[in-house]
Design a protein around this motif. Structure first.
Motif, PDB file in Angstrom:
ATOM      1  N   HIS A  72       0.825  -1.204   0.000  1.00 31.93           N
ATOM      2  CA  HIS A  72       0.000   0.000   0.000  1.00 31.93           C
ATOM      3  C   HIS A  72       0.861   1.257   0.000  1.00 31.93           C
ATOM      4  N   ASP A  77     -10.678  -7.159  -4.818  1.00 29.84           N
ATOM      5  CA  ASP A  77      -9.575  -6.312  -5.286  1.00 29.84           C
ATOM      6  C   ASP A  77      -8.656  -5.877  -4.151  1.00 29.84           C
ATOM      7  N   TRP A  78      -9.204  -5.653  -2.970  1.00 29.57           N
ATOM      8  CA  TRP A  78      -8.378  -5.144  -1.860  1.00 29.57           C
ATOM      9  C   TRP A  78      -7.402  -6.200  -1.344  1.00 29.57           C
ATOM     10  N   THR A 130      -2.282  -1.253  -3.883  1.00 32.18           N
ATOM     11  CA  THR A 130      -3.411  -0.431  -3.422  1.00 32.18           C
ATOM     12  C   THR A 130      -2.925   0.968  -3.088  1.00 32.18           C
ATOM     13  N   SER A 190      -5.842  -0.954  -7.202  1.00 31.74           N
ATOM     14  CA  SER A 190      -7.051  -0.608  -6.458  1.00 31.74           C
ATOM     15  C   SER A 190      -6.816   0.707  -5.716  1.00 31.74           C
TER      16      SER A 190
END
Length: 439
Positions: free
Chosen positions: A254, A330-331, A286, A341
């Motif tokens: 992330h 998706d996460w 993400t 995402s």
């Protein structure tokens, strides 16, 4: 399975063979290779630091000299991969060219130049009885490495294991079989020139999956297994192994763009984190954008204009009509492709909560000009690597100054983050006395 039976079955003559092995034959094959590797490791343990370093330099020279053959074998693997519909990201991992091959050879030389961890004193003390205690780094022994698609792992693993005094048993993916065997042959030629036993670095002579099972069952023969590959491979290794496992799970990385992020930095870093190389485990999967960040549209546009498909929640979709709708899956997806995402979050608390739910514990980053927010992120994100104002693509042992790496460990035991030389050693206690007897 004896050496004679190996030759008779065609496994040695045809390294791409998928001839079926019984579990008993697989166990016999692994036992034979493991015993040879352990014997070679004992010889290696008696060699000095300079011998190991020189062996890697010879291996690098041999690999460069073998470049035409290695690239020709790699072309065979690429042709087969395309014919079998291998995904573009996997083809990118598989592909070698002159520059990548030279980089692999340079990595061998870089490892040769690193300090030898073996024999390093971790700590020492004298206890009230007068005993002098030391903890000293020693090799783990024989390491089994099971990996997919990336032929550079053949050289990286060999270099790191040898430099840290270990022998290694390699099992590469079928999609890279010809590349792996060509690289292995060059490495062994270089090692033998330096007087290091060839069995220090062995490559399984079969692609039969039963041989993988044999490695996983080889407790007492193989000291540690390192899986490098997709979720399916790692899950199988963790479920079936009777040997200790150093695991590398998904790279669901992330990047959180905080409200105090510099807009130019945010656009530049997120673009690099995703698009520099989409097929590596350190690629951002993400993007979290703070609801109070004023330049969200610029960051999003930069990614889309670079060819990235964005999938977002409702608030992310409101930023740019080109963002598709994200599904619940998706996460938790490692795309390894030009797909990302995107979610809009209400401040650091929400960003930290999202990361806690969905991160794989690999690498997570914040972009911010707020020192307090940065320190909170560093403290509260429980990942192997946590970054401030930097691309997640720096999650790499070479970039950390460790030389080539064996992988990014996402667990909490033994080693964590980029695993290089130190992560491939254990320690023993050395106790020196003057005749003490315990009361």
């Amino acid at each position: 399975m004896s050496s004679e039976l190996l030759h008779d079955s065609g496994l040695i003559a045809n390294p791409a063979s998928t001839a079926t092995l019984s579990d008993a034959d697989a166990d016999s094959l692994i036992a034979e290779l493991a015993l040879r590797g352990r014997a070679a490791q004992r010889v290696l343990a008696g060699m000095g630091e300079q011998v190991k370093a020189d062996a890697l330099r010879h291996a690098a020279a041999a690999l460069r000299a073998a470049a035409p053959r290695v690239l020709a074998e790699n072309a065979r693997d690429l042709d087969k991969g395309r014919a079998n519909g291998l995904a573009p990201a996997m083809l990118d991992r598989l592909k070698l060219d002159d520059a990548r091959l030279d980089s692999i050879a340079s990595a061998l030389e870089a490892v040769a130049n690193l300090p030898d961890p073996v024999g390093q004193v971790i700590d020492q003390r004298t206890v009230p009885t007068g005993l002098e205690l030391s903890r000293v780094r020693v090799p783990i022994g024989l390491i089994g490495i099971i990996y997919e698609s990336r032929p550079n792992v053949t050289a990286d693993a060999a270099a790191l294991c040898l430099r840290s005094g270990n022998a290694v048993l390699l099992r590469g993916g079928t999609e890279a079989v010809h590349s792996n065997h060509a690289i292995h042959a060059a490495l062994v030629a270089g090692l033998e020139q330096a007087g290091v036993p060839a069995d220090v670095v062995q490559l399984l002579p079969t692609q039969d999956r039963a041989a993988v099972g044999g490695m996983l069952r080889a407790a007492g023969l193989i000291d540690m297994i390192v899986p490098r590959g997709g979720k399916g491979l790692v899950a199988r290794v963790q479920a079936d192994a009777r040997v200790p496992v150093l695991a590398h799970l998904d790279g669901i990385c992330h990047t959180y763009v905080h409200s105090a992020a510099d807009p130019v930095m945010a656009r530049s870093v997120t673009l690099n984190a995703k698009m520099r190389r989409t097929g590596i485990c350190g690629a951002m999967e993400t993007l979290l954008i703070d609801a109070s960040f004023p330049e969200a549209s610029s960051v999003v546009a930069g990614l889309i204009d670079a060819g990235c498909e964005l999938r977002g929640d409702a608030r992310a979709q409101a930023i740019d009509p080109r963002i598709g709708k994200a599904s619940a899956e998706d996460w938790d997806t490692e795309y390894l492709d030009s797909i990302l995402s995107v979610a809009v979050v209400d401040g650091p608390e929400a960003a930290l909560a999202h990361i806690a739910r969905h991160s794989s514990g690999h690498t997570d980053a914040i972009i911010t000009g707020d020192a307090a927010a940065a320190e909170r992120f560093l403290t509260e994100v429980d990942s192997a690597i946590v970054m401030v104002n930097a691309s997640t693509q720096f999650a790499d042992g070479g970039e950390f100054g460790l030389g080539a790496e064996i992988g990014i460990a996402t667990g909490r035991l033994h080693a964590r983050g980029p695993v290089a030389l130190e992560g491939l050693t254990t320690y023993k206690w050395q106790v020196r006395g003057t005749g003490q007897a315990r009361a």
